[in-house]
Design an enzyme around this catalytic site. Structure first.
Site, PDB file in Angstrom:
ATOM      1  CE1 TYR A  90      -3.945  -2.105   0.176  1.00  0.00           C
ATOM      2  CE2 TYR A  90      -2.651  -3.382   1.745  1.00  0.00           C
ATOM      3  CZ  TYR A  90      -3.737  -3.263   0.910  1.00  0.00           C
ATOM      4  OH  TYR A  90      -4.627  -4.301   0.784  1.00  0.00           O
ATOM      5  CE1 TYR A 463      -8.775  -4.171   2.306  1.00  0.00           C
ATOM      6  CE2 TYR A 463      -8.942  -3.109   4.442  1.00  0.00           C
ATOM      7  CZ  TYR A 463      -8.302  -3.984   3.592  1.00  0.00           C
ATOM      8  OH  TYR A 463      -7.191  -4.664   4.018  1.00  0.00           O
ATOM      9  NE  ARG A 464      -4.428  -1.364   4.249  1.00  0.00           N
ATOM     10  CZ  ARG A 464      -3.921  -2.333   4.998  1.00  0.00           C
ATOM     11  NH1 ARG A 464      -4.480  -3.517   5.035  1.00  0.00           N
ATOM     12  NH2 ARG A 464      -2.846  -2.117   5.713  1.00  0.00           N
TER      13      ARG A 464
END
Ligand code: ADP
Length: 520
Positions: A90, A463-464
């Site tokens: 991420y 969600y991310r």
């Protein structure tokens, strides 16, 4: 990495700011050499040069964070807060906007345990291993909820809505009471913490009036310097129920069988249904099986499954608590599955006092799953694509078919799972790639964007997101012409008029840098 300046800031202005930061944290806690910058790059990035920190500063207390934030306002220098910066897949420690200064809180490692209530007050630098060691060394009767690769920070993970495998796996939901440095340097405590010296700060999440806690999760409205985290009581037993599902289409009925059990609380943790590659990629390399380009053919998939005794999908359920209760719950779960399938459900039990499995579901941190990044060889990496869907077998199966076709079209090996929360499913795709293979890197980017577009068509949002894709994902949250983004940015501008905290985080750009929002 060579120096990349914050937009609109000269090198001498940056150096002045860094000198002022040194005055707060001490000479040795400001990092500004080429080598220092290398330590804050995203080691899993497609292109490491697109998100580079100009420098880093490492405070040791909330007061030092406040002082740095005030100086950043004076010098108009953007900061990118990290806890331990291990958010691999991420963005790791790297900022969305190059030239930001990483505010590295990994030195802030205080742990304050409330044994009576099973709550721990943590600073951002406390890693899962630190907390695990603390719990073990002090014979604490509570378990932590580690993640798959547990080398990150407990708070940092919860702030990005990371999930674990125990009944306390929804980490953002287990946060209770935060201390936050606001963009103007003010210090607030959320919930009951708004009352000075309240003994319930980390026990009652709301306090009086609006609850601000979630406002600081996945946002750039403040810097969290402490947070309460609830821990689960040490269970007396864990019952394991494991099932291998032979066919791709088994996914649908399996979701429909699990959903009511999860909703009713019969299953306390989030079961995840994952495909064969999840296990195979941590144990072997792709070249052990196949040397050609393109997605693995069915014959190779069958060989892999045979070698490890894997289904197309695997389900691993864990039931926690008193032995009489977990055994009774296991009977219920088996009865529900027996009504749908004749596949075998293997049962095991762990009892207090026996050696624990070294697995996150048993409250033990690990980093072994990281081995999957070497699947393709070279400098391996992965990127996460994880939309949230309704809890329906049909929806999950359709999503699987769509993404599976995309993996095949782009010549990628399917690495997916479906994790059941209480009312939704998160379809986690960990896209594995080799950063040394430029053709693969280009493909992964196109593949990722195609998956986002498909999900968007079905109105499934992620969600991310990885720092590279935060604008793309924020763009898909489009109700009333992006009303939520307008709200976020109104709040951002009100709290952070100089735009100094994490510009671009979650697609939220302060007015000063708004033109930098990516549109592609
Ligand atoms: P971990 O080390 O647990 O993987 P990171 O430090 O990489 O966590 O943080 C994950 C993301 O959450 C970061 O990219 C950052 O944007 C945000 N974040 C982390 N810690 C804080 C904090 N203390 N305050 C505000 N945002 C944070």
């Amino acid at each position: 990495m060579q120096l990349v300046l914050p937009p609109g800031i000269s090198e001498s202005a940056l150096n002045k700011a860094l000198n002022d930061f040194r005055g707060v944290v001490g000479q040795q806690w400001v990092f500004a050499s080429d080598e220092d910058r290398d330590t804050y790059i995203d080691h899993f990035a497609f292109d490491q040069t697109s998100h580079i920190a100009a420098a880093a500063v490492a405070p040791s207390s909330s007061e030092e964070v406040q002082a740095i934030v005030r100086l950043a306002n004076e010098h108009k220098i953007p900061l990118w807060p990290i806890s331990r910066g291990k958010n691999f897949g991420y963005g790791s420690a790297a900022p969305v906007m190059s030239g930001s200064i990483v505010l590295d809180m990994s030195r802030m490692k205080k742990i304050q345990m409330d044994l009576e209530n099973g709550v721990v007050l943590l600073e951002p630098g406390v890693g899962f291993y630190d907390l695990f060691d603390y719990v073990e060394e002090n014979d604490v009767p509570f378990w932590i909820s580690p993640i798959g690769n547990s080398w990150g920070s407990v708070i940092g993970n919860a702030l990005d809505r990371g999930v674990g495998y125990t009944p306390y796996g929804d980490h953002a939901a287990r946060l209770c009471g935060m201390e936050v440095v606001l963009p103007d340097g003010d210090l607030v405590r959320t919930g009951m913490g708004a009352m000075d010296e309240s003994p319930s700060w980390n026990l009652h999440p709301y306090g009086f009036g609006p609850g601000w806690q979630q406002m600081f999760v996945q946002s750039n409205f403040g810097i969290v310097t402490k947070a309460g985290m609830w821990l689960m009581d040490k269970p007396e037993s864990i019952v394991n129920l494991d099932m291998e599902l032979d066919q791709m289409d088994d996914l649908g009925w399996a979701i429909d069988t699990l959903a009511p059990m999860r909703r009713s609380g019969l299953l306390q943790q989030s079961p995840s249904i994952g495909n064969w590659l999840r296990a195979a990629a941590v144990l072997t390399n792709r070249s052990d099986w196949y040397e050609e380009e393109g997605a693995l053919p069915d014959s190779v998939i069958t060989a892999i499954r045979n070698q490890f005794g894997l289904g197309w999908w695997s389900i691993n359920l864990r039931l926690y608590g008193y032995e009489e209760v977990t055994l009774a719950m296991a009977e219920k779960v088996k009865e529900k599955f027996a009504a749908r399938t004749s596949y075998e459900m293997k049962q095991g039990i762990w009892r207090e006092g026996e050696p624990r499995e070294i697995q996150p579901f048993a409250g033990v941190p690990i980093t072994f799953p990281m081995m999957n990044s070497r699947w393709h060889g070279g400098r391996g990496a992965h990127v996460g694509f994880s939309p949230a869907l309704p809890q329906s077998g049909d929806a999950a199966l359709a999503q699987f078919r769509r993404t599976y076709d995309r993996y095949n079209e782009f010549g990628m090996d399917y690495h997916g799972s479906f994790a059941l929360a209480e009312r939704h499913i998160t379809n986690v795709n960990q896209v594995l790639f080799n950063r040394d293979d430029q053709d693969m890197v280009d493909r992964v980017d196109r593949f990722f964007r195609a998956m986002v577009e498909d999900a968007n068509e079905h109105r499934y949002g992620e969600y991310r997101a990885h720092i590279e894709y935060m604008d793309l994902i924020s763009d898909s949250y489009d109700f009333n012409n992006h009303a939520q983004r307008r709200l976020n940015e109104k709040v951002k501008d009100a709290l952070d008029p100089n735009g100094i905290i994490a510009p671009g985080k979650s697609g939220i750009w302060p007015a000063s840098y708004r033109s930098r929002r990516s549109t592609g």
